[in-house]
Design an enzyme around this catalytic site. Structure first.
Site, PDB file in Angstrom:
ATOM      1  N   CYS A  68      30.321  60.749  69.786  1.00 24.48           N
ATOM      2  CA  CYS A  68      31.533  61.536  69.910  1.00 24.48           C
ATOM      3  C   CYS A  68      31.402  62.622  70.985  1.00 24.48           C
ATOM      4  CB  CYS A  68      31.887  62.109  68.534  1.00 24.48           C
ATOM      5  SG  CYS A  68      33.598  62.645  68.349  1.00 24.48           S
ATOM      6  N   HIS A  69      31.711  63.871  70.645  1.00 20.99           N
ATOM      7  CA  HIS A  69      31.635  64.975  71.598  1.00 20.99           C
ATOM      8  C   HIS A  69      30.196  65.392  71.909  1.00 20.99           C
ATOM      9  CE1 HIS A  69      35.890  65.337  70.513  1.00 20.99           C
ATOM     10  NE2 HIS A  69      36.039  66.068  71.612  1.00 20.99           N
ATOM     11  N   GLY A  70      29.218  64.811  71.226  1.00 19.19           N
ATOM     12  CA  GLY A  70      27.821  65.105  71.532  1.00 19.19           C
ATOM     13  C   GLY A  70      27.495  64.842  72.986  1.00 19.19           C
TER      14      GLY A  70
END
Length: 192
Positions: A118-120
């Protein structure tokens, strides 16, 4: 324990609940020791999680999650103790990518297995680890991936992408594919 095999997981307030809880539990279940750390916090302290869901709006919704207890201290880490890194998403990456120590840690794993979801990917782009790589992430992160020199793979939310030792996925619905691919990169064998 001398024979434990350790993974490092980054955390911070408003990390996505499923993206920290599920990998932590699954990787622990198959025998890894997972040290979950957060800048400025110590073992036993907690981070607040957020639950992101897909309910038909133009973007995901956010609900209160849980208090996740950290399993190790951020300060004093010996990165040589870890065979791989897990980077969950949520809102956490938008501010952890500003922490120079976090970026140093992530760069130290450039030649080891990394699972990022994801936003990682915002942390990996800030650390310079996506250039020339095929990666997935939450679709809103596509411009960052491309500006960082990576190739954004537009895949279903239930799928994952492996590029050498880097395993990425768009969001938590990809957990089965993402974790299976990460275990393969780690050299683990899990079968019924």
């Amino acid at each position: 324990m001398a024979d434990e095999i350790k993974l490092l997981m980054l955390a911070g307030d408003y990390v996505e609940d499923y993206e920290i809880m599920v990998p932590y539990q699954a990787l622990t279940m198959v025998g890894y020791t997972v040290d979950v750390v957060s800048p400025g916090k110590k073992k036993g302290e907690t981070v607040i999680t957020a639950i992101h869901d897909f309910e038909g709006a133009q973007t995901y919704s956010e609900k209160p999650g849980h208090h996740f207890a950290l399993t190790a201290n951020f300060d004093g880490l010996n990165l040589d103790d870890y065979i791989g890194l897990v980077v969950p998403g949520g809102r956490m990456p938008e501010y952890l990518r500003l922490d120079s120590k976090v970026l140093e840690i992530v760069k130290a794993f450039s030649d080891r297995p990394i699972a990022c979801i994801c936003h990682g990917i915002q942390i990996l782009t800030a650390a310079g680890l996506v250039k020339g790589r095929k990666v997935s992430a939450y679709p809103a992160c596509r411009p960052e991936v491309e500006m960082a020199g990576g190739t954004y793979m537009d895949i279903p939310v239930t799928e994952a992408v492996t590029d050498d030792q880097l395993v990425t996925a768009p969001a938590w619905p990809a957990h089965p594919a993402w974790l299976a691919q990460f275990l393969k990169v780690l050299g683990a064998s899990v079968s019924p």
